[in-house]
Design a protein around this motif. Sequence first.
Motif, mmCIF file in Angstrom:
data_model
loop_
_atom_site.group_PDB
_atom_site.id
_atom_site.type_symbol
_atom_site.label_atom_id
_atom_site.label_comp_id
_atom_site.label_asym_id
_atom_site.label_seq_id
_atom_site.Cartn_x
_atom_site.Cartn_y
_atom_site.Cartn_z
ATOM 1 N N GLN A 40 0.800 -1.226 0.000
ATOM 2 C CA GLN A 40 0.000 0.000 0.000
ATOM 3 C C GLN A 40 0.832 1.276 0.000
ATOM 4 O O GLN A 40 0.351 2.314 -0.411
ATOM 5 C CB GLN A 40 -0.900 0.037 1.247
ATOM 6 N N CYS A 41 2.027 1.214 0.532
ATOM 7 C CA CYS A 41 2.798 2.442 0.765
ATOM 8 C C CYS A 41 4.073 2.485 -0.079
ATOM 9 O O CYS A 41 4.417 3.549 -0.609
ATOM 10 C CB CYS A 41 3.168 2.566 2.236
ATOM 11 N N ALA A 42 4.762 1.348 -0.181
ATOM 12 C CA ALA A 42 6.062 1.342 -0.872
ATOM 13 C C ALA A 42 5.986 1.754 -2.344
ATOM 14 O O ALA A 42 6.975 2.280 -2.864
ATOM 15 C CB ALA A 42 6.737 -0.023 -0.722
ATOM 16 N N PRO A 43 4.826 1.571 -3.043
ATOM 17 C CA PRO A 43 4.784 2.080 -4.422
ATOM 18 C C PRO A 43 5.076 3.580 -4.517
ATOM 19 O O PRO A 43 5.480 4.058 -5.569
ATOM 20 C CB PRO A 43 3.359 1.760 -4.879
ATOM 21 N N CYS A 44 4.865 4.336 -3.453
ATOM 22 C CA CYS A 44 5.230 5.759 -3.429
ATOM 23 C C CYS A 44 6.348 6.053 -2.427
ATOM 24 O O CYS A 44 7.049 7.046 -2.569
ATOM 25 C CB CYS A 44 4.032 6.621 -3.056
ATOM 26 N N HIS A 45 6.464 5.231 -1.385
ATOM 27 C CA HIS A 45 7.405 5.538 -0.299
ATOM 28 C C HIS A 45 8.604 4.603 -0.249
ATOM 29 O O HIS A 45 9.323 4.592 0.746
ATOM 30 C CB HIS A 45 6.681 5.491 1.050
ATOM 31 N N GLY A 46 8.802 3.785 -1.277
ATOM 32 C CA GLY A 46 9.949 2.878 -1.284
ATOM 33 C C GLY A 46 11.219 3.593 -1.721
ATOM 34 O O GLY A 46 11.237 4.819 -1.876
ATOM 35 N N LYS B 207 10.771 18.047 1.487
ATOM 36 C CA LYS B 207 10.106 18.751 2.584
ATOM 37 C C LYS B 207 11.055 18.959 3.763
ATOM 38 O O LYS B 207 11.118 20.036 4.335
ATOM 39 C CB LYS B 207 8.883 17.948 3.033
ATOM 40 N N TYR B 208 11.796 17.925 4.145
ATOM 41 C CA TYR B 208 12.589 17.999 5.380
ATOM 42 C C TYR B 208 14.035 18.416 5.162
ATOM 43 O O TYR B 208 14.753 18.649 6.133
ATOM 44 C CB TYR B 208 12.498 16.673 6.135
ATOM 45 N N GLU B 209 14.468 18.497 3.920
ATOM 46 C CA GLU B 209 15.815 18.975 3.607
ATOM 47 C C GLU B 209 16.902 18.382 4.508
ATOM 48 O O GLU B 209 17.759 19.102 5.014
ATOM 49 C CB GLU B 209 15.858 20.507 3.711
ATOM 50 N N ALA C 145 -0.078 15.477 -2.167
ATOM 51 C CA ALA C 145 -0.196 14.477 -3.227
ATOM 52 C C ALA C 145 -0.468 13.078 -2.676
ATOM 53 O O ALA C 145 -0.674 12.132 -3.428
ATOM 54 C CB ALA C 145 1.083 14.463 -4.060
ATOM 55 N N MET C 146 -0.466 12.950 -1.371
ATOM 56 C CA MET C 146 -0.708 11.638 -0.758
ATOM 57 C C MET C 146 -2.210 11.391 -0.650
ATOM 58 O O MET C 146 -2.938 12.196 -0.081
ATOM 59 C CB MET C 146 -0.066 11.655 0.623
ATOM 60 N N PRO C 147 -2.684 10.270 -1.209
ATOM 61 C CA PRO C 147 -4.127 9.993 -1.154
ATOM 62 C C PRO C 147 -4.555 9.587 0.247
ATOM 63 O O PRO C 147 -3.739 9.112 1.031
ATOM 64 C CB PRO C 147 -4.283 8.801 -2.107
HETATM 65 C C1 HEC Z 1 0.206 7.643 -4.444
HETATM 66 C C2 HEC Z 1 1.428 7.755 -3.670
HETATM 67 C C3 HEC Z 1 1.363 7.527 -2.175
HETATM 68 C C4 HEC Z 1 0.900 6.408 -1.514
HETATM 69 C C5 HEC Z 1 0.281 5.148 -2.103
HETATM 70 C C6 HEC Z 1 1.165 6.634 -0.110
HETATM 71 N N1 HEC Z 1 1.745 7.864 0.073
HETATM 72 FE FE1 HEC Z 1 2.256 8.711 1.827
HETATM 73 N N2 HEC Z 1 2.810 10.403 0.869
HETATM 74 C C7 HEC Z 1 2.850 10.564 -0.497
HETATM 75 C C8 HEC Z 1 3.355 11.889 -0.791
HETATM 76 C C9 HEC Z 1 3.585 12.457 -2.190
HETATM 77 C C10 HEC Z 1 3.581 12.514 0.448
HETATM 78 C C11 HEC Z 1 4.082 13.935 0.701
HETATM 79 C C12 HEC Z 1 2.874 14.807 0.809
HETATM 80 C C13 HEC Z 1 3.244 16.244 0.990
HETATM 81 O O1 HEC Z 1 3.464 16.632 2.129
HETATM 82 O O2 HEC Z 1 3.334 16.924 -0.016
HETATM 83 C C14 HEC Z 1 3.223 11.540 1.475
HETATM 84 C C15 HEC Z 1 3.294 11.795 2.824
HETATM 85 C C16 HEC Z 1 3.102 10.834 3.803
HETATM 86 C C17 HEC Z 1 3.261 11.064 5.220
HETATM 87 C C18 HEC Z 1 3.597 12.412 5.862
HETATM 88 C C19 HEC Z 1 4.942 12.420 6.458
HETATM 89 C C20 HEC Z 1 5.369 13.821 6.808
HETATM 90 O O3 HEC Z 1 6.261 13.907 7.661
HETATM 91 O O4 HEC Z 1 4.850 14.802 6.255
HETATM 92 C C21 HEC Z 1 3.024 9.892 5.859
HETATM 93 C C22 HEC Z 1 3.066 9.625 7.355
HETATM 94 C C23 HEC Z 1 2.710 8.919 4.844
HETATM 95 N N3 HEC Z 1 2.761 9.526 3.601
HETATM 96 C C24 HEC Z 1 2.411 7.608 5.096
HETATM 97 C C25 HEC Z 1 1.951 6.713 4.133
HETATM 98 C C26 HEC Z 1 1.532 5.370 4.416
HETATM 99 C C27 HEC Z 1 1.598 4.714 5.787
HETATM 100 C C28 HEC Z 1 1.090 4.841 3.243
HETATM 101 C C29 HEC Z 1 0.495 3.483 3.025
HETATM 102 C C30 HEC Z 1 -0.677 3.162 3.792
HETATM 103 C C31 HEC Z 1 1.234 5.863 2.221
HETATM 104 N N4 HEC Z 1 1.773 6.980 2.792
HETATM 105 C C32 HEC Z 1 0.883 5.722 0.891
HETATM 106 C C33 HEC Z 1 2.482 9.648 -1.443
HETATM 107 C C34 HEC Z 1 1.890 8.432 -1.173
#
Ligand code: HEC
Length: 100
Positions: free
Chosen positions: A10-16, A36-38, A66-68
Amino acid sequence: MPGRVIFARQCAPCHGTAPGDDGSPMLPGTAALTAKYEGRLPGLLELRSDLSAPVLNLFVRRGSGAMPMFRKAELSDADLAAIADYLAATARENASLAGH
Ligand code: HEC
């Protein structure tokens, strides 16, 4: 299901750690958080020790930029708790590898 598996799906496709599909050097979540955190916090969620279950809940249930957002039907509270445990464990592992 273990948090590692849920995170991978669920997460690694964007956070890997991999490069993005569009040829960008990082996936969008990793890239956005790195920018964001530089350098004050790691761009990779698996290295963060500050993402407790309540903090994760806020971001994941509401979405952020951009995070859904994820509804409970897509990701249950138990799944989210498992992800929080997984992220805490990977952060600890990394800190001990780094000798902190
Ligand atoms: C479609 C891509 C996508 C998916 C899937 C996704 N994220 Fe994200 N996530 C992002 C992006 C892009 C940001 C940065 C958003 C911003 O602040 O602009 C983000 C930000 C976050 C943050 C905020 C961290 C911070 O310090 O601001 C957390 C926590 C997070 N995601 C957790 C998760 C988790 C847990 C999952 C899985 C359940 C997940 N994300 C799935 C794209 C995604």
